[in-house]
Design a protein around this motif. Structure first.
Motif, PDB file in Angstrom:
ATOM      1  N   PHE A  11       1.283  -1.380   0.497  1.00 36.05           N
ATOM      2  CA  PHE A  11       0.122  -0.127  -0.021  1.00 36.05           C
ATOM      3  C   PHE A  11       1.107   1.253  -0.051  1.00 36.05           C
ATOM      4  O   PHE A  11       1.750   1.492   0.780  1.00 36.05           O
ATOM      5  N   GLY A  12       0.139   2.355  -0.857  1.00 32.45           N
ATOM      6  CA  GLY A  12       1.070   3.751  -0.234  1.00 32.45           C
ATOM      7  C   GLY A  12       1.042   4.105   1.162  1.00 32.45           C
ATOM      8  O   GLY A  12       1.911   5.010   1.226  1.00 32.45           O
ATOM      9  N   THR A  13       0.065   3.965   1.305  1.00 30.50           N
ATOM     10  CA  THR A  13      -0.274   5.521   3.022  1.00 30.50           C
ATOM     11  C   THR A  13      -1.098   4.365   3.643  1.00 30.50           C
ATOM     12  O   THR A  13      -1.796   3.201   2.992  1.00 30.50           O
ATOM     13  N   TYR A  14      -1.751   4.868   5.032  1.00 29.07           N
ATOM     14  CA  TYR A  14      -2.721   4.391   5.751  1.00 29.07           C
ATOM     15  C   TYR A  14      -3.713   5.871   6.369  1.00 29.07           C
ATOM     16  O   TYR A  14      -3.090   6.952   5.599  1.00 29.07           O
ATOM     17  N   ALA A  15      -5.079   5.239   6.143  1.00 32.78           N
ATOM     18  CA  ALA A  15      -6.722   6.486   6.681  1.00 32.78           C
ATOM     19  C   ALA A  15      -6.576   6.735   7.550  1.00 32.78           C
ATOM     20  O   ALA A  15      -6.300   5.104   8.085  1.00 32.78           O
ATOM     21  N   GLY A  16      -6.590   6.988   9.148  1.00 35.89           N
ATOM     22  CA  GLY A  16      -7.396   7.355  10.542  1.00 35.89           C
ATOM     23  C   GLY A  16      -6.599   7.032  11.176  1.00 35.89           C
ATOM     24  O   GLY A  16      -4.795   7.546  10.886  1.00 35.89           O
ATOM     25  N   VAL A  17      -6.766   7.318  12.088  1.00 31.99           N
ATOM     26  CA  VAL A  17      -5.851   7.173  13.471  1.00 31.99           C
ATOM     27  C   VAL A  17      -5.905   5.633  14.453  1.00 31.99           C
ATOM     28  O   VAL A  17      -5.686   5.476  15.778  1.00 31.99           O
ATOM     29  N   SER A  18      -6.913   5.606  14.295  1.00 30.66           N
ATOM     30  CA  SER A  18      -7.779   4.189  15.090  1.00 30.66           C
ATOM     31  C   SER A  18      -6.658   3.313  14.745  1.00 30.66           C
ATOM     32  O   SER A  18      -6.332   3.119  13.755  1.00 30.66           O
ATOM     33  N   LEU A  19      -6.607   2.281  15.049  1.00 30.02           N
ATOM     34  CA  LEU A  19      -6.278   1.153  15.040  1.00 30.02           C
ATOM     35  C   LEU A  19      -7.388  -0.433  15.057  1.00 30.02           C
ATOM     36  O   LEU A  19      -7.965  -0.169  15.975  1.00 30.02           O
ATOM     37  N   PRO A  20      -6.957  -1.666  14.549  1.00 32.10           N
ATOM     38  CA  PRO A  20      -5.808  -1.235  13.072  1.00 32.10           C
ATOM     39  C   PRO A  20      -5.531  -0.261  12.516  1.00 32.10           C
ATOM     40  O   PRO A  20      -7.060   0.165  11.997  1.00 32.10           O
ATOM     41  N   PHE A  21      -4.509   0.432  12.087  1.00 33.82           N
ATOM     42  CA  PHE A  21      -4.861   1.420  10.226  1.00 33.82           C
ATOM     43  C   PHE A  21      -5.425   0.567   9.648  1.00 33.82           C
ATOM     44  O   PHE A  21      -6.063  -0.514   9.551  1.00 33.82           O
ATOM     45  N   ASN A  22      -5.979   1.976   8.500  1.00 33.85           N
ATOM     46  CA  ASN A  22      -7.063   1.326   7.801  1.00 33.85           C
ATOM     47  C   ASN A  22      -5.760   1.944   6.067  1.00 33.85           C
ATOM     48  O   ASN A  22      -5.595   2.708   5.920  1.00 33.85           O
ATOM     49  N   LEU A  23      -5.193   0.430   6.038  1.00 36.20           N
ATOM     50  CA  LEU A  23      -4.163   1.071   4.844  1.00 36.20           C
ATOM     51  C   LEU A  23      -4.604   1.022   3.600  1.00 36.20           C
ATOM     52  O   LEU A  23      -6.429   0.671   2.656  1.00 36.20           O
ATOM     53  N   VAL A  24      -4.353   2.782   2.459  1.00 38.46           N
ATOM     54  CA  VAL A  24      -4.945   2.733   1.467  1.00 38.46           C
ATOM     55  C   VAL A  24      -4.145   2.905   0.294  1.00 38.46           C
ATOM     56  O   VAL A  24      -2.713   2.886   0.535  1.00 38.46           O
ATOM     57  N   ASN A  25      -4.665   3.061  -0.660  1.00 45.33           N
ATOM     58  CA  ASN A  25      -3.648   3.219  -1.864  1.00 45.33           C
ATOM     59  C   ASN A  25      -2.917   2.017  -1.931  1.00 45.33           C
ATOM     60  O   ASN A  25      -2.055   2.277  -2.108  1.00 45.33           O
ATOM     61  N   ALA A  26      -3.372   0.403  -2.604  1.00 42.70           N
ATOM     62  CA  ALA A  26      -2.775  -0.092  -2.935  1.00 42.70           C
ATOM     63  C   ALA A  26      -1.964  -0.532  -4.026  1.00 42.70           C
ATOM     64  O   ALA A  26      -2.224   0.627  -4.863  1.00 42.70           O
ATOM     65  N   ILE A  27      -0.946  -1.679  -4.113  1.00 41.36           N
ATOM     66  CA  ILE A  27       0.308  -1.364  -4.785  1.00 41.36           C
ATOM     67  C   ILE A  27       0.639  -2.600  -5.786  1.00 41.36           C
ATOM     68  O   ILE A  27       0.872  -3.615  -4.513  1.00 41.36           O
ATOM     69  N   GLU A  28       0.307  -2.596  -6.806  1.00 43.14           N
ATOM     70  CA  GLU A  28       1.190  -3.621  -7.106  1.00 43.14           C
ATOM     71  C   GLU A  28       1.928  -4.124  -7.179  1.00 43.14           C
ATOM     72  O   GLU A  28       3.198  -3.042  -7.231  1.00 43.14           O
ATOM     73  N   PRO A  29       2.693  -5.678  -6.273  1.00 47.95           N
ATOM     74  CA  PRO A  29       4.427  -6.268  -6.316  1.00 47.95           C
ATOM     75  C   PRO A  29       5.426  -5.616  -7.971  1.00 47.95           C
ATOM     76  O   PRO A  29       6.515  -4.995  -7.090  1.00 47.95           O
ATOM     77  N   GLU A  30       5.117  -5.441  -8.887  1.00 47.93           N
ATOM     78  CA  GLU A  30       5.442  -5.692  -9.736  1.00 47.93           C
ATOM     79  C   GLU A  30       5.638  -3.495  -9.803  1.00 47.93           C
ATOM     80  O   GLU A  30       6.749  -3.402 -11.054  1.00 47.93           O
ATOM     81  N   ALA A  31       5.342  -2.582  -9.314  1.00 51.31           N
ATOM     82  CA  ALA A  31       5.305  -1.451  -9.584  1.00 51.31           C
ATOM     83  C   ALA A  31       5.912  -0.849  -7.438  1.00 51.31           C
ATOM     84  O   ALA A  31       6.646   0.069  -7.865  1.00 51.31           O
ATOM     85  N   LEU A  32       6.482  -1.371  -7.213  1.00 49.78           N
ATOM     86  CA  LEU A  32       7.480  -1.271  -5.683  1.00 49.78           C
ATOM     87  C   LEU A  32       8.445  -1.377  -6.340  1.00 49.78           C
ATOM     88  O   LEU A  32       9.118  -0.158  -5.171  1.00 49.78           O
ATOM     89  N   SER A  33       9.194  -1.287  -7.185  1.00 51.82           N
ATOM     90  CA  SER A  33      10.360  -0.726  -8.023  1.00 51.82           C
ATOM     91  C   SER A  33      10.370   1.184  -7.956  1.00 51.82           C
ATOM     92  O   SER A  33      11.720   1.495  -8.360  1.00 51.82           O
ATOM     93  N   ASN A  34       9.392   1.619  -8.518  1.00 49.65           N
ATOM     94  CA  ASN A  34       8.803   3.010  -8.799  1.00 49.65           C
ATOM     95  C   ASN A  34       9.364   3.031  -7.737  1.00 49.65           C
ATOM     96  O   ASN A  34       8.561   4.638  -7.700  1.00 49.65           O
ATOM     97  N   ARG A  35       8.904   3.090  -6.535  1.00 50.50           N
ATOM     98  CA  ARG A  35       8.344   3.718  -5.383  1.00 50.50           C
ATOM     99  C   ARG A  35       9.880   3.275  -4.317  1.00 50.50           C
ATOM    100  O   ARG A  35      10.423   3.125  -3.353  1.00 50.50           O
ATOM    101  N   ASN A  36      10.129   4.766  -3.177  1.00 50.29           N
ATOM    102  CA  ASN A  36      10.839   4.791  -2.163  1.00 50.29           C
ATOM    103  C   ASN A  36      10.252   4.593  -1.073  1.00 50.29           C
ATOM    104  O   ASN A  36      10.902   4.497  -0.024  1.00 50.29           O
TER     105      ASN A  36
END
Length: 100
Positions: A11-36
């Motif tokens: 995922f790219g990030t999370y939303a909200g502050v309650s636990l467990p975090f809500n992870l958003v902006n799914a990323i395909e594994p093959e796109a990870l090489s373009n991400r820091n």
């Protein structure tokens, strides 16, 4: 976190502050090489978030690990931030935080 018995997603990030975090902006594994920065998350067979690692330039900056009560409510969250001591937060069977 061990990948063997868990579904691993990214995922790219999370939303909200309650636990467990809500992870958003799914990323395909093959796109990870373009991400820091991205989040590597693990889910159990029931689809519950068991934990994640936030990676920044290949280094783990933040880790969350979750445990659940039999009824599915969050039981425990262990949070580790880079260069800080781990913090454990406990919850009752209704999902309310237990005071330390």
């Amino acid at each position: 976190m061990q990948e063997t018995h868990h579904d691993c997603r990214y995922f790219g990030t999370y939303a909200g502050v309650s636990l467990p975090f809500n992870l958003v902006n799914a990323i395909e594994p093959e796109a990870l090489s373009n991400r820091n920065t991205f989040i590597k998350a693990y889910y159990d067979d029931a689809g519950r978030l068991m934990g994640f690692e936030k990676l920044v330039y290949g280094e783990v900056e933040l880790t969350h690990r979750y445990q659940y009560h039999g009824n599915g409510a969050l039981k425990q969250a262990e949070i580790v931030m880079l260069d800080e001591d781990p913090v454990t937060v406990l919850f009752d069977e209704d999902g309310k935080q237990v005071k330390a």
